[in-house]
Design a protein around this motif. Structure first.
Motif, PDB file in Angstrom:
ATOM      1  N   ALA A   1      18.054  48.086  68.284  1.00 46.47           N
ATOM      2  CA  ALA A   1      17.188  49.217  68.848  1.00 46.47           C
ATOM      3  C   ALA A   1      16.808  50.016  67.803  1.00 46.47           C
ATOM      4  CB  ALA A   1      17.844  50.041  69.917  1.00 46.47           C
ATOM      5  N   VAL A   2      17.595  50.216  66.831  1.00 47.03           N
ATOM      6  CA  VAL A   2      17.108  51.124  65.677  1.00 47.03           C
ATOM      7  C   VAL A   2      16.134  50.420  64.743  1.00 47.03           C
ATOM      8  CG1 VAL A   2      17.980  52.371  63.660  1.00 47.03           C
ATOM      9  CG2 VAL A   2      19.365  52.561  65.862  1.00 47.03           C
ATOM     10  N   GLU A   3      16.612  49.206  64.344  1.00 43.60           N
ATOM     11  CA  GLU A   3      15.798  48.539  63.597  1.00 43.60           C
ATOM     12  C   GLU A   3      14.303  48.168  64.082  1.00 43.60           C
ATOM     13  OE1 GLU A   3      18.889  45.982  60.612  1.00 43.60           O
ATOM     14  OE2 GLU A   3      18.510  45.186  62.871  1.00 43.60           O
ATOM     15  N   THR A   4      14.006  48.175  65.253  1.00 46.91           N
ATOM     16  CA  THR A   4      12.839  47.772  65.821  1.00 46.91           C
ATOM     17  C   THR A   4      11.753  49.317  66.033  1.00 46.91           C
ATOM     18  OG1 THR A   4      13.639  48.135  68.060  1.00 46.91           O
ATOM     19  CG2 THR A   4      13.403  45.757  67.370  1.00 46.91           C
ATOM     20  N   GLY A   5      12.517  50.309  65.701  1.00 45.43           N
ATOM     21  CA  GLY A   5      11.810  51.544  65.831  1.00 45.43           C
ATOM     22  C   GLY A   5      11.900  52.131  67.581  1.00 45.43           C
ATOM     23  N   LEU A   6      12.489  51.300  68.321  1.00 43.87           N
ATOM     24  CA  LEU A   6      12.669  51.847  69.768  1.00 43.87           C
ATOM     25  C   LEU A   6      13.685  52.709  69.753  1.00 43.87           C
ATOM     26  CD1 LEU A   6      12.445  48.466  71.806  1.00 43.87           C
ATOM     27  CD2 LEU A   6      10.984  50.343  71.880  1.00 43.87           C
ATOM     28  N   PHE A   7      14.775  53.068  69.092  1.00 44.42           N
ATOM     29  CA  PHE A   7      15.396  54.185  69.251  1.00 44.42           C
ATOM     30  C   PHE A   7      15.439  54.724  67.833  1.00 44.42           C
ATOM     31  CE2 PHE A   7      19.038  56.792  69.717  1.00 44.42           C
ATOM     32  CZ  PHE A   7      19.074  57.289  71.120  1.00 44.42           C
TER      33      PHE A   7
ATOM     34  N   LEU B   1       5.467  43.186  76.869  1.00 54.13           N
ATOM     35  CA  LEU B   1       5.830  43.169  75.354  1.00 54.13           C
ATOM     36  C   LEU B   1       5.020  43.738  74.598  1.00 54.13           C
ATOM     37  CD1 LEU B   1       7.158  39.292  75.180  1.00 54.13           C
ATOM     38  CD2 LEU B   1       8.766  41.051  75.002  1.00 54.13           C
ATOM     39  N   ALA B   2       3.938  43.500  74.758  1.00 49.94           N
ATOM     40  CA  ALA B   2       3.066  43.949  73.874  1.00 49.94           C
ATOM     41  C   ALA B   2       2.951  45.756  73.904  1.00 49.94           C
ATOM     42  CB  ALA B   2       1.530  43.760  74.041  1.00 49.94           C
ATOM     43  N   HIS B   3       3.403  46.169  75.091  1.00 43.58           N
ATOM     44  CA  HIS B   3       3.538  47.567  75.622  1.00 43.58           C
ATOM     45  C   HIS B   3       4.812  48.195  74.686  1.00 43.58           C
ATOM     46  CE1 HIS B   3       3.376  50.919  78.726  1.00 43.58           C
ATOM     47  NE2 HIS B   3       3.456  51.485  77.538  1.00 43.58           N
ATOM     48  N   LEU B   4       5.769  47.442  74.776  1.00 44.46           N
ATOM     49  CA  LEU B   4       6.908  48.003  74.241  1.00 44.46           C
ATOM     50  C   LEU B   4       6.695  47.715  72.624  1.00 44.46           C
ATOM     51  CD1 LEU B   4       9.464  46.337  76.718  1.00 44.46           C
ATOM     52  CD2 LEU B   4       9.284  48.588  76.097  1.00 44.46           C
ATOM     53  N   GLN B   5       6.202  46.696  72.237  1.00 47.21           N
ATOM     54  CA  GLN B   5       5.942  47.006  70.695  1.00 47.21           C
ATOM     55  C   GLN B   5       5.121  47.979  70.459  1.00 47.21           C
ATOM     56  OE1 GLN B   5       7.132  44.329  68.386  1.00 47.21           O
ATOM     57  NE2 GLN B   5       6.445  46.162  67.062  1.00 47.21           N
ATOM     58  N   ALA B   6       4.035  48.387  71.166  1.00 49.04           N
ATOM     59  CA  ALA B   6       3.285  49.548  70.746  1.00 49.04           C
ATOM     60  C   ALA B   6       4.114  50.939  70.883  1.00 49.04           C
ATOM     61  CB  ALA B   6       2.030  49.824  71.806  1.00 49.04           C
ATOM     62  N   LEU B   7       5.192  51.121  71.933  1.00 50.19           N
ATOM     63  CA  LEU B   7       5.856  52.136  71.911  1.00 50.19           C
ATOM     64  C   LEU B   7       6.846  52.156  70.638  1.00 50.19           C
ATOM     65  CD1 LEU B   7       7.108  51.952  75.742  1.00 50.19           C
ATOM     66  CD2 LEU B   7       5.703  53.756  74.702  1.00 50.19           C
ATOM     67  N   ALA B   8       7.198  51.046  70.132  1.00 47.02           N
ATOM     68  CA  ALA B   8       8.050  51.177  68.966  1.00 47.02           C
ATOM     69  C   ALA B   8       7.087  51.541  67.736  1.00 47.02           C
ATOM     70  CB  ALA B   8       8.816  49.736  68.642  1.00 47.02           C
ATOM     71  N   ASP B   9       5.973  50.932  67.631  1.00 47.99           N
ATOM     72  CA  ASP B   9       4.948  51.307  66.501  1.00 47.99           C
ATOM     73  C   ASP B   9       4.541  52.870  66.559  1.00 47.99           C
ATOM     74  OD1 ASP B   9       5.185  48.718  65.867  1.00 47.99           O
ATOM     75  OD2 ASP B   9       3.239  48.197  66.747  1.00 47.99           O
ATOM     76  N   ALA B  10       4.520  53.223  67.848  1.00 47.58           N
ATOM     77  CA  ALA B  10       4.102  54.692  67.978  1.00 47.58           C
ATOM     78  C   ALA B  10       5.284  55.445  67.542  1.00 47.58           C
ATOM     79  CB  ALA B  10       3.959  55.126  69.523  1.00 47.58           C
ATOM     80  N   ASN B  11       6.546  55.339  67.819  1.00 45.77           N
ATOM     81  CA  ASN B  11       7.731  55.845  67.243  1.00 45.77           C
ATOM     82  C   ASN B  11       7.702  55.796  65.641  1.00 45.77           C
ATOM     83  OD1 ASN B  11       8.770  56.813  69.606  1.00 45.77           O
ATOM     84  ND2 ASN B  11      10.222  55.001  69.859  1.00 45.77           N
ATOM     85  N   ILE B  12       7.551  54.649  65.074  1.00 46.74           N
ATOM     86  CA  ILE B  12       7.522  54.624  63.732  1.00 46.74           C
ATOM     87  C   ILE B  12       6.664  55.411  63.093  1.00 46.74           C
ATOM     88  CG2 ILE B  12       7.392  52.987  61.906  1.00 46.74           C
ATOM     89  CD1 ILE B  12       8.489  50.667  63.705  1.00 46.74           C
ATOM     90  N   GLU B  13       5.542  55.576  63.596  1.00 48.31           N
ATOM     91  CA  GLU B  13       4.278  56.246  63.086  1.00 48.31           C
ATOM     92  C   GLU B  13       5.118  57.703  63.202  1.00 48.31           C
ATOM     93  OE1 GLU B  13      -0.200  56.842  64.315  1.00 48.31           O
ATOM     94  OE2 GLU B  13       0.873  54.626  64.425  1.00 48.31           O
ATOM     95  N   ARG B  14       5.117  58.391  64.350  1.00 49.94           N
ATOM     96  CA  ARG B  14       5.464  59.575  64.677  1.00 49.94           C
ATOM     97  C   ARG B  14       6.469  60.262  63.917  1.00 49.94           C
ATOM     98  NH1 ARG B  14       7.876  61.106  70.613  1.00 49.94           N
ATOM     99  NH2 ARG B  14       8.008  63.457  70.437  1.00 49.94           N
TER     100      ARG B  14
END
Lengths: 328, 561
Positions: free
Chosen positions: A237-243, A289-302
């Protein structure tokens, strides 16, 4: 090595750490919350008092007339943990005591039901560390979705099926709400990074005023993964950027756990039953799946999680050394 | 469970301990001591993981003690061993294998610099004596292992000095004699009775040994070059590679030619090529039907010489013709003026490997001399009754010569050997069998399964670069100057810390920290199983989290009965 034998009871009494939460509790196999509570109390104790909201942690640690706690502990209600902790703190202050006050709640008792009490406690500036054990649903009552349940996760009240792909709504951004309270210290942590959990508990207790810690705690039953994988799942969860693991002081970002090479969210989702429907041959599944990836990417960016080039993943917060000590 | 209900309506602290959650368990975690791949691969039978663990803890003397328990010549093997341990190292599948031979050499050098003595018990004259014939690595190792077990070894050597092949046939630029002398002197100082100038078949016979000693270990090596001819043709002035090598080491000079062709792909061939280069031979060709070591080359096709040595030989200008064999010697009179070489491959058919040459691929190499380095066989002198028609001494699994009761053999004189480390293992193996024979039975530790990369949790290891020692620039490689440098202390420590500790508890606290049920207890001293942790089965629910997160694969989940 010198041939001495020691009974297991004697050995248990000689452990080189403070045990605020003992064995014998009734948590499920591989429970992330049991581990999280153990790590938090180890770092905070022994001079603490705990107010605990209704939820798994309260239920599995205190089946009447037994208790797995070895510290002063009080079962508040689902909705008023923040208020009860605030009362404890005021009383201790009036008595001139330095005992630290902790408030424990799950995501249901924090994000939803106990939210106004928490907000009030933060707003009034009580010197309490509020720890939310975030397992992303009402696990104690049968895996109902909470406002912390991630988007697209299946729960008993947000089932995946013909109508929709699990939960429609996004996970509530509790950290942004906490930040708006302008409190001295707030952070997220994960059971997969015990050293980080302990460090953040100590930091939170060291600052005067209210503090908040959100600990990501996998639930093997509710998430649908093997208990042996609790740490692996939490880590992903951490390594993907979701948490993202972040620290905030007075509402501004002061630290993040960097990721050198963020992993795809698939790695995290594929291990869990609650996301199994996302791997069906279905255009909606691919979209989610693409939506969740986008959420993770947004976290990484933010939060700026990407470490610059040569930086190590997680700044070695989770690498082992011969002889231990790295988890202290 | 006898829990009292308190009058105030509260539960007493920690009373949940009365509830044994261990009864929920259907599988239990257990410590399993796995074999590290380096240990499995070590020709000398060392457990590098164990001594590297001591090094990582900063216990240099302890590391050395653990190392010499298997190998009394670490500074030497650290230099000349082809280190299969590094090929096997799990870290190779992650970033780069551990520099095990560099650490072994560093530790061996540190012991020599500090003047540490080999710890050995004092042995009375009444203890039965065992004859060890040949003071090369196998003989020295056997004598050392006998001594450690309280058995009196008598070391008989044909030459005036101990050392065997490392002294007579390994060039000093690979193994400085001061290092070899230091390690041998230290070993002989333990009380091993050393008798130089004693040649089997000249000064004593096998029968005499059998009468005078409780057991005999033959480590006589190989003294005779394998006969060489191409289709029955032998050049008149044929010189064998090993003879040239011995001559150069003893005299410091060899006859200088303009161009030579060395036949063979082993260490001797490469060593001869490099000394001829040093002696001033303009063109040195090395012709081998094997291939240069490379990740894609299967074992059976690979040159047997140490890969580092091959690289250094190429750097020094040796021309290696891989996948070639000599088809014909081109003679003018009885003098060689060239060789006809042809492409050839080692082909595997089932278990059998054969060499196939290919027609139409012939070419000619003009050379003044052909030097075979194709191996050696045992000199039958004094051994006729054991050898029969054979070239080597056959041995059973424990080193015993078949058909004898008290004669053991090892080192180069048995078939299939050719490394110092392998000879050291043979000596130790025979010593253990001799100890059994003399009624000193010892329980040998059970070996578990080899721990592969899949058993490790790699998440817990940071990437770290392999520490490489300096190598002498080609322009400065001359005479006896040692080519390969050693690690410094800082590099050695950093390298030891890279060890994955495969299959062996490294006391990292992972299981202790991550157990949700507080069911892993930590002990102060290491336990007999090598770990620092005890599973508290009263409360372990058997979730398997500790096993999954153990970085070194030391915990396995087994079904509850």
């Amino acid at each position: 090595m010198n041939g001495q034998t020691i009974s297991i009871e004697a050995l248990r009494s000689q452990q080189p750490r403070y045990a605020g939460l003992t064995a014998g509790h009734r948590a499920c196999l591989g429970c992330g919350q049991a581990l999280a509570a153990r790590l938090v109390t180890e770092a905070a104790g022994p001079d603490v008092i705990v107010a605990n909201a209704t939820g798994c942690l309260e239920i599995f640690t205190t089946p009447w007339p037994e208790s797995a706690w070895r510290l002063p502990w009080l079962h508040s209600l689902f909705e008023n943990t923040g208020a009860v902790a605030a009362g404890m703190e005021a009383a201790l202050k009036a008595q001139g005591k330095s005992t630290k006050v902790l408030a424990f709640g799950g995501d249901g008792g924090t994000f939803d039901i106990g939210f106004q009490a928490l907000s009030g406690m933060l707003e009034r500036g009580h010197e309490v560390l509020y720890v939310c054990y975030d397992n992303e649903a009402y696990m104690n009552t049968g895996i109902q979705r909470s406002s912390s349940t991630p988007h697209a996760a299946a729960t008993t009240t947000s089932p995946a099926g013909r109508a929709r792909m699990g939960k429609r709504h996004l996970k509530k951004d509790i950290l942004a709400i906490i930040a708006a309270h302008h409190i001295p210290y707030a952070a997220t942590a994960s059971v997969a990074y015990p050293a980080d959990v302990r460090k953040k508990v100590r930091r939170a207790l060291a600052v005067p005023g209210p503090s908040f810690l959100l600990v990501h705690s996998p639930c093997p039953l509710g998430w649908g993964h093997d208990g042996a994988l609790s740490i692996e799942v939490a880590r992903l969860a951490v390594e993907t950027g979701l948490f993202p693991l972040v620290e905030m002081e007075r509402g501004s970002l002061v630290g993040v756990l960097p990721l050198r090479a963020p992993k795809p969210v698939r790695d995290y989702l594929a291990l869990q039953g609650r996301f199994a429907h996302l791997f069906a041959d279905d255009p909606r599944a691919r979209e989610e799946l693409a939506h969740l990836q986008a959420l993770a990417d947004a976290n990484i960016e933010r939060y700026g999680l990407r470490a610059g080039g040569a930086g190590l993943d997680t700044e070695s917060a989770d690498t082992v050394r011969r002889g231990g000590g790295q988890w202290a | 469970m006898g829990v009292k209900v308190t009058p105030g309506g509260f539960a007493a602290p920690g009373t949940a301990m009365g509830f044994r959650t261990g009864t929920w368990r259907i599988q239990r975690p257990e410590h399993v001591h796995g074999i590290a791949p380096c240990h499995h691969a070590c020709l000398a039978g060392e457990d590098p993981q164990a001594w590297i663990a001591s090094l990582a803890e900063g216990d240099v003397a302890g590391a050395w003690q653990r190392l010499i328990a298997a190998n009394p010549l670490p500074a030497s093997t650290g230099r000349v061993c082809p280190h299969p341990c590094e090929t096997a190292c799990n870290r190779g599948g992650y970033d780069a294998p551990l520099n095990v031979h560099g650490l072994e050499r560093w530790l061996g050098d540190a012991a020599l610099a500090a003047g540490w003595a080999c710890p050995a018990p004092a042995i009375g004259r009444d203890v039965p004596a065992v004859a060890v014939v040949g003071a090369g690595p196998a003989g020295l190792s056997c004598a050392w292992q006998l001594l450690r077990r309280g058995i009196r070894p008598v070391l008989l050597e044909a030459l005036n000095q101990a050392g065997g092949v490392p002294r007579t046939a390994i060039p000093p630029y690979r193994l400085p004699r001061a290092v070899l002398d230091g390690e041998i002197e230290r070993l002989l100082a333990t009380g091993i009775e050393f008798r130089p100038h004693q040649r089997l078949g000249r000064d004593f016979s096998l029968e005499e040994l059998e009468t005078d000693f409780a057991a005999v270990f033959l480590a006589v090596g190989t003294q005779k070059s394998r006969p060489y001819s191409v289709e029955g043709v032998v050049p008149r002035d044929l010189r064998f590679g090993l003879d040239l090598l011995r001559h150069w080491i003893a005299e410091g000079a060899v006859p200088v030619m303009d161009s030579v062709a060395i036949i063979g792909g082993g260490n001797t061939a490469v060593d001869v090529a490099r000394i001829l280069k040093r002696a001033g031979v303009r063109e040195v060709h090395l012709i081998t039907h094997e291939r240069m070591p490379h990740a894609q080359v299967p074992d059976y096709e690979r040159m047997r010489a140490a890969p580092d040595e091959i690289v250094q030989a190429l750097e020094e200008g040796v021309l290696i013709h891989e996948n070639r064999m000599v088809r014909r010697l081109i003679l003018r009179g009885e003098r060689v003026v060239g060789v006809e070489i042809v492409h050839a491959r080692k082909l595997k058919e089932g278990e059998r490997v054969r060499v196939q040459a290919f027609e139409g691929t012939e070419s000619v190499l003009k050379v003044d001399q052909v030097i075979p380095a194709i191996g050696q066989v045992v000199n039958e002198e004094g051994l006729a009754q054991l050898l029969g028609q054979r070239e080597f001494l056959r041995v059973e699994a424990d080193g015993r010569v078949p058909g004898t009761s008290r004669i053991f053999a090892g080192g180069d004189c048995r078939p299939g050997l050719g490394t110092v480390a392998g000879a050291i293992f043979d000596g130790a193996r025979a010593a253990a069998a001799i100890a059994d024979l003399l009624g000193r039975h010892e329980t040998r530790p059970q070996r578990g399964a080899v721990v592969g990369l899949d058993r490790l949790n790699l998440h817990y290891f940071d990437h770290a670069p392999r520490q490489e020692p300096p190598v002498l620039p080609v322009s400065e490689r001359a005479g006896d100057r040692e080519v390969q440098g050693g690690l410094d202390q800082q590099a050695a420590h950093a390298e030891a810390l890279r060890c994955f500790s495969c299959g062996n508890c490294m006391a990292c606290d992972n299981c202790f920290t991550l157990c949700p049920d507080n069911a892993v207890l930590k002990t102060r001293a290491p336990l007999t199983d090598g770990s620092h942790y005890v599973f508290d089965y009263d409360y372990c629910k058997g979730c398997g989290l500790c096993a999954h997160e153990c970085p070194v694969g030391y915990i396995a989940m087994v079904e509850e009965e």
